[in-house]
Design an enzyme around this catalytic site. Structure first.
Site, PDB file in Angstrom:
ATOM      1  N   ASP A  40       0.849  -1.203   0.000  1.00  0.00           N
ATOM      2  CA  ASP A  40       0.000   0.000   0.000  1.00  0.00           C
ATOM      3  C   ASP A  40       0.880   1.247   0.000  1.00  0.00           C
ATOM      4  OD1 ASP A  40       0.934  -0.538   2.613  1.00  0.00           O
ATOM      5  OD2 ASP A  40      -0.669   0.650   3.504  1.00  0.00           O
ATOM      6  N   HIS A  77       1.879  -9.178  -2.738  1.00  0.00           N
ATOM      7  CA  HIS A  77       0.850  -8.129  -2.706  1.00  0.00           C
ATOM      8  C   HIS A  77       1.527  -6.759  -2.774  1.00  0.00           C
ATOM      9  CE1 HIS A  77      -3.082  -6.423  -1.549  1.00  0.00           C
ATOM     10  NE2 HIS A  77      -2.397  -5.592  -0.778  1.00  0.00           N
TER      11      HIS A  77
HETATM   12  O1  9MR Z   1       2.619  -6.245   9.682  1.00  0.00           O
HETATM   13  C1  9MR Z   1       1.368  -5.911  10.271  1.00  0.00           C
HETATM   14  C2  9MR Z   1       0.913  -7.047  11.138  1.00  0.00           C
HETATM   15  O2  9MR Z   1       1.787  -7.191  12.234  1.00  0.00           O
HETATM   16  C3  9MR Z   1      -0.519  -6.812  11.606  1.00  0.00           C
HETATM   17  O3  9MR Z   1      -0.963  -7.964  12.279  1.00  0.00           O
HETATM   18  C4  9MR Z   1      -1.412  -6.504  10.409  1.00  0.00           C
HETATM   19  C5  9MR Z   1      -2.851  -6.247  10.771  1.00  0.00           C
HETATM   20  O4  9MR Z   1      -2.981  -5.097  11.519  1.00  0.00           O
HETATM   21  O5  9MR Z   1      -0.916  -5.376   9.718  1.00  0.00           O
HETATM   22  C6  9MR Z   1       0.367  -5.591   9.190  1.00  0.00           C
HETATM   23  O6  9MR Z   1       0.786  -4.428   8.581  1.00  0.00           O
HETATM   24  C7  9MR Z   1       0.223  -4.063   7.335  1.00  0.00           C
HETATM   25  C8  9MR Z   1      -0.319  -2.651   7.517  1.00  0.00           C
HETATM   26  O7  9MR Z   1      -1.421  -2.674   8.365  1.00  0.00           O
HETATM   27  C9  9MR Z   1      -0.645  -1.971   6.200  1.00  0.00           C
HETATM   28  N1  9MR Z   1       0.470  -2.048   5.295  1.00  0.00           N
HETATM   29  C10 9MR Z   1       0.898  -3.410   5.035  1.00  0.00           C
HETATM   30  C11 9MR Z   1       1.331  -4.081   6.306  1.00  0.00           C
HETATM   31  C12 9MR Z   1       1.879  -5.487   6.047  1.00  0.00           C
HETATM   32  O8  9MR Z   1       0.912  -6.396   5.657  1.00  0.00           O
END
Ligand code: 9MR
Length: 567
Positions: A168, A488
């Site tokens: 993202d 992704h």
């Molecule tokens: O890496 C993050 C993980 O530890 C959390 O469990 C998850 C859900 O909140 O989010 C991951 O981070 C993502 C972030 O929210 C948005 N950008 C991509 C990140 C990696 O998937």
């Protein structure tokens, strides 16, 4: 969906290192030893032996046998292992791949810079793109960003630059901060107790590659400058800046039409920035004294603001248009920031905060590891590596916390069919990042003791990430015979648009996640064992995303491993 059915013989698909142990895994329900054969690229048998049955383990559910071919040590390419009619992917016995991975993993960060054109001369035409988020239509830009309407702040900030977090286009202080810290720590460790020459100027393909400053520092500075810009007038730091609404895939950064918003300030982001800026202040002290002073001033102001606002938790429901990155336990962030401030300044007040913390002397090191929400061990790493005023007994206690956890990893790995230094329960989102960080704990245990078993553990852990796992994936793009291809990412979206590229080499997929937190994973992986909760699908963001924090861990461990290979 899986490109190929899993192999019955799983290997490090990239390369085993001459002089070190060489282990592979046979999946078989046979309870007696089986005969394995190692063949060279011409198909000639060069070694043979017997497998050791291990039974099933909880992480994979597979009944496995160990194939130990450590006795064969002739460098070469295109080796395979066979048992009966089963054959592994081919692999090398060589050191060139790990040396390449050190730089490819660091290249990830330039590819994901915000606010600057990504130039074909550094990345090749297929990865070149215009600058994102500079307020050039249809972008709304990071030049003049207001706060969320639900938490208005009365000002706007210029927060151009930094790295995109992941697939993202969000930029999140608590995750960007640990990533910058880890890239900087890769360098700081090498300077203190390793070999920093391979991390000098001119080693990366980035615009700053001939400025007389090590490229790894130039790359990290791109993020540190952004972190400083996230500071509010009162010294607190905004938790994150991202789109007002989620966008779909594919979408290049310069095409993102969404409004950009600053979320509220948080204590976690404030301490995270303080920690990284304090670290930067000592690293740039002689390289760029003005930048060093600016960073230290920002860190000092942030630390004081966090102490005055010790419990400002990021909103766990602020997850529209970007991840929430909310964390309600802040004692570890306080510890880490105090460790960095004390190491850089030597001041008594920081020392008191540090030594009175419940995290002091490695108390937060554990078998799960560390990440954006668990940062105490980062403070311990700094205290163990960088000279500071603590008594020798305290430093020894910190180092012994690393060896204690490293020993626990080794004991567990000895029981596993596909050894990975990580706890044995369910695997979390970003398990590969946690595995990589735990590999760094093994590496530090080797740094502190010189014991060969920890170095073996590092390379065993790399085997898992590079293909010795029950799904036969190399989780590093561009490395191995079946690397992940469909991570992704809004630009590397070839699976959705054939005119776009797949990921460049050296990006680490998040990896198995038992919680199946996206619709694709939920549909395809129900009931999976931890190490099998993975699919190489671009929309499976809870298992196959890439991020700065997982790649910073890969960069740290591959740099360490490259340093240790001698030929
Ligand atoms: O890496 C993050 C993980 O530890 C959390 O469990 C998850 C859900 O909140 O989010 C991951 O981070 C993502 C972030 O929210 C948005 N950008 C991509 C990140 C990696 O998937």
């Amino acid at each position: 969906d899986p490109a190929q059915p899993a192999k019955k013989i799983n290997v490090n698909q990239v390369a085993y290192v001459p002089g070190l142990a060489k282990h592979a895994t046979l999946t078989s329900t046979a309870t007696t030893p089986q005969t394995w054969t190692l063949k060279n690229s011409a198909g000639t048998a060069v070694a043979t032996g017997q497998t050791a049955p291990k039974g099933a383990d909880a992480e994979s559910g597979d009944s496995t046998h160990l194939i130990d071919f450590s006795g064969y040590d002739t460098p070469g390419t295109g080796y395979t292992l066979t048992v009966g009619t089963e054959t592994s992917y081919p692999f090398d016995i060589a050191t060139d791949a790990i040396k390449r991975l050190r730089y490819d993993s660091l290249a990830y960060f330039y590819h994901n810079r915000s606010g600057i054109e990504i130039d074909a001369q550094y990345v090749g035409a297929q990865y070149a793109r215009p600058a994102g988020h500079l307020n050039v239509a249809p972008n709304q830009g990071d030049n003049n960003v207001p706060c969320l309407s639900t938490v208005p702040c009365g000002y706007t900030l210029d927060v151009r630059g930094g790295w995109y977090d992941a697939g993202d286009h969000g930029k999140y202080v608590v995750n960007g901060g640990i990533s910058a810290w880890q890239v900087l720590n890769t360098y700081e460790r090498a300077v203190r107790i390793g070999d920093a020459a391979p991390l000098g100027d001119g080693k990366l393909n980035i615009p700053e590659k001939a400025n007389g400053v090590p490229d790894i520092l130039d790359e990290a500075r791109w993020e540190v400058e952004f972190l400083l810009k996230m500071q509010a007038p009162d010294g607190m730091v905004h938790h994150k800046i991202h789109d007002q609404n989620w966008t779909g895939l594919p979408l290049l950064p310069h095409q993102d039409p969404q409004a950009r918003r600053l979320s509220a300030t948080s204590t976690a982001a404030t301490l995270n920035m303080a920690a990284v800026a304090a670290q930067a202040a000592r690293i740039w002290k002689t390289i760029d004294p003005a930048f060093s002073a600016k960073a230290l001033a920002a860190a000092t102001k942030a630390y004081a603001a966090a102490k005055a606002n010790p419990n400002k938790i990021a909103d766990p429901n602020d997850g529209t248009g970007g991840g929430s990155y909310s964390d309600s336990t802040l004692t570890d962030e306080f510890y880490w920031a105090a460790a960095e401030m004390f190491t850089t300044t030597g001041e008594a007040a920081y020392r008191t905060d540090l030594t009175s913390s419940t995290h002091f002397k490695g108390k937060s090191l554990n078998a799960r590891g560390f990440d954006w929400g668990s940062t105490g061990p980062l403070g311990d790493i700094t205290l163990a590596l960088v000279p500071n005023g603590l008594p020798a007994a305290d430093i020894a206690a910190i180092k012994s916390a690393f060896t204690t956890v490293a020993d626990a990893h080794l004991s567990q790995m000895a029981t596993q069919g596909y050894p990975a230094p990580y706890r044995t329960e369910s695997y979390d989102w970003g398990s590969n990042g946690l595995v990589a960080n735990n590999i760094s704990v093994l590496a530090l245990a080797h740094d502190f003791t010189g014991a060969a078993k920890y170095r073996e553990g590092v390379f065993q852990g790399l085997n898992y990430l590079l293909g010795r796992n029950p799904l036969s994936y190399s989780y590093v793009t561009g490395y191995g015979d079946q690397p992940v291809k469909n991570v992704h990412h809004r630009h590397w979206a070839n699976q959705l648009d054939a005119t776009l590229p797949t990921a460049p080499a050296g990006a680490l997929s998040g990896g198995p996640n038992s919680a199946l937190q996206d619709p694709i994973a939920a549909r395809l992986l129900t009931g999976c064992k931890a190490q099998k909760c993975f699919v190489d699908h671009i929309e499976a963001y809870s298992v196959n995303e890439v991020t700065v924090n997982w790649n910073s861990a890969l960069a740290w461990i591959s740099s360490w491993a490259a340093e240790k290979v001698t030929t």
